[in-house]
Design a protein around this motif. Structure first.
Motif, PDB file in Angstrom:
ATOM      1  N   GLU A  91       0.851  -1.186   0.000  1.00 19.64           N
ATOM      2  CA  GLU A  91       0.000   0.000   0.000  1.00 19.64           C
ATOM      3  C   GLU A  91       0.884   1.231   0.000  1.00 19.64           C
ATOM      4  OE1 GLU A  91      -3.623   2.241   2.451  1.00 19.64           O
ATOM      5  OE2 GLU A  91      -3.027   0.203   3.004  1.00 19.64           O
ATOM      6  N   LYS A  92       0.573   2.172  -0.888  1.00 21.33           N
ATOM      7  CA  LYS A  92       1.416   3.348  -1.002  1.00 21.33           C
ATOM      8  C   LYS A  92       0.663   4.472  -1.704  1.00 21.33           C
ATOM      9  CE  LYS A  92       3.502   1.806  -5.357  1.00 21.33           C
ATOM     10  NZ  LYS A  92       4.753   1.431  -6.043  1.00 21.33           N
ATOM     11  N   PRO A  93       1.117   5.718  -1.536  1.00 23.94           N
ATOM     12  CA  PRO A  93       0.527   6.834  -2.293  1.00 23.94           C
ATOM     13  C   PRO A  93       1.027   6.786  -3.739  1.00 23.94           C
ATOM     14  CG  PRO A  93       2.317   7.621  -0.931  1.00 23.94           C
ATOM     15  CD  PRO A  93       2.135   6.174  -0.574  1.00 23.94           C
ATOM     16  N   SER A 127      -8.187   9.072  -1.638  1.00 29.32           N
ATOM     17  CA  SER A 127      -8.419   9.308  -0.216  1.00 29.32           C
ATOM     18  C   SER A 127      -8.396  10.806   0.051  1.00 29.32           C
ATOM     19  CB  SER A 127      -7.329   8.606   0.609  1.00 29.32           C
ATOM     20  OG  SER A 127      -6.110   9.329   0.506  1.00 29.32           O
ATOM     21  N   TRP A 145      -4.352  10.206  -3.921  1.00 30.20           N
ATOM     22  CA  TRP A 145      -4.543   8.867  -4.492  1.00 30.20           C
ATOM     23  C   TRP A 145      -3.647   7.853  -3.786  1.00 30.20           C
ATOM     24  CZ3 TRP A 145      -8.091   7.436  -8.125  1.00 30.20           C
ATOM     25  CH2 TRP A 145      -8.772   8.469  -8.779  1.00 30.20           C
ATOM     26  N   ARG A 146      -4.211   6.661  -3.559  1.00 31.21           N
ATOM     27  CA  ARG A 146      -3.466   5.570  -2.937  1.00 31.21           C
ATOM     28  C   ARG A 146      -3.694   4.283  -3.729  1.00 31.21           C
ATOM     29  NH1 ARG A 146      -0.999   6.754   1.543  1.00 31.21           N
ATOM     30  NH2 ARG A 146      -0.642   4.554   2.035  1.00 31.21           N
TER      31      ARG A 146
END
Length: 370
Positions: A5-7, A51, A55-56
């Motif tokens: 999970e990351k931006p 979010s 964006w993620r």
């Protein structure tokens, strides 16, 4: 299972509100070991969403052969936070595939309560409009000028995944993750392709009309009505189409039509032909109350094809009656005409009804990009 999970940075080039509330949207894509959910597995599911902080991206990767149930469980648990699922050909492949895998594994998950938005299905009617060889996501990206780092397709990566399971190579892992990540990041960025569907459903605003006269190489002179109109929707690549008697050019928010006018004699056909006589020598129909006074040898009962009066002038083609009187060359012609002097575009609703007629006559599949 490995979770990432990351931006991510996404260019926003389409109003998400046209699809739904941005905080309800989840874009998703899957990677599988084959094309049948009956005998293939899901090894990677990715999602991307906007979010409050930007964006993620999230991905669930099956790093072992028995990790698929974990991947599915994580995805459907995450999906419960959203209301609208956006995808590319997900209605045709991803969603049915996941449903088969859930049934096969005895997992009680489905997509009930989730609205599905398939970019592919919305864009597919415009394949010929865009002169695209195919409607794969990469092709749409290339059409819109979007570049990606990944150079593989899902089918090519099946063997890469099997090699990864044997070796757990970081290089192979990166290839698999990158392909899915590029598909995910590309999805919001290809949304401008939906502007074509939006353009042909949103009203146009009449701007100007002009009579043009042109002479072809044979010396024949013809007149055209040029109509210009504007839209709130901006298409990303200009398109044009032509099918007599109409041509159309669309660039950005601007549309220009050129409609060939007919100069000559046309017929207005009466529907209740049984109430009319056809006058042989005058080539016209008159009501029986008048025709009774005409010599019998100069009249006969009118038929649908002979129950008309003639009028000369300059006429605009129309496919459904918007202006009266409705004129035709022959009784069963698809195209009818209205005297140009009777045509007005001051009513926005009438203008847009005529625009829809023009688009329908051209056929969206007849467009070509410039």
């Amino acid at each position: 299972m490995i979770t990432i999970e990351k931006p991510v940075s996404i260019r926003e080039t389409y109003p998400l509100e046209r699809i739904g509330s941005p905080d309800h949207l989840l874009f998703f894509d899957i990677e599988t070991t084959g094309f049948s959910g009956d005998n293939s597995r899901t090894y990677l599911i990715g999602g991307i969403w906007k979010s409050p902080d930007g964006w993620r991206l999230i991905q669930w990767f099956a790093d072992r052969e028995d990790s698929e149930p974990e991947v599915l469980d994580a995805f459907f648990t995450f999906l419960s936070k959203f209301r609208i699922l956006v995808h590319f050909n997900g209605d045709g492949f991803d969603i049915p595939f996941l449903m088969k895998r859930c049934r096969h594994l005895g997992l009680n998950y489905d997509f009930s309560g989730i609205e599905s938005v398939d970019i592919y299905k919305k864009a597919r009617p415009y394949r010929r409009l865009l002169s695209m060889e195919n409607m794969k996501q990469k092709s749409v990206e290339q059409f819109l000028g979007i570049c990606r780092d990944d150079r593989f397709n899902g089918g090519q990566l099946i063997e890469v995944y099997h090699q990864y399971l044997r070796t757990h190579s970081r290089t192979l892992y990166d290839l698999l993750i990158l392909h899915n990540e590029d598909d995910l990041k590309g999805m919001p960025e290809i949304l401008p392709i939906l502007n074509y569907a939006d353009y042909f459903t949103c009203p146009l605003c009449f701007q100007n009309q002009e009579i043009l006269t042109r002479t072809d190489i044979t010396g024949h002179t013809a007149q055209f009505l040029a109509l210009s109109a504007g839209s709130d929707v901006c298409i990303p690549v200009p398109v044009e189409s032509s099918m007599l008697p109409v041509s159309c050019h669309i660039d950005g928010r601007q549309t220009t039509f050129e409609i060939a006018l007919y100069n000559g004699i046309l017929r207005h056909f009466f529907e209740n032909y049984k109430d009319y006589y056809y006058l042989i020598y005058e080539d016209m129909a008159v009501h029986k109350s008048v025709g009774e006074y005409v010599a019998r040898e100069a009249r006969k009962k009118a038929t649908a094809k002979t129950c008309y009066i003639r009028q000369s002038g300059c006429f605009l083609p129309q496919w459904e009656p918007l202006w009266e009187p409705v004129m035709k060359k022959e009784w069963n012609d698809k195209i009818s005409y209205a005297p140009l002097a009777n045509v007005s575009f001051s009513d926005a609703a009438v203008f847009n009804r005529y625009v829809r007629q023009l688009f329908a006559w051209l056929g969206l599949n007849g467009f070509h990009p410039l």
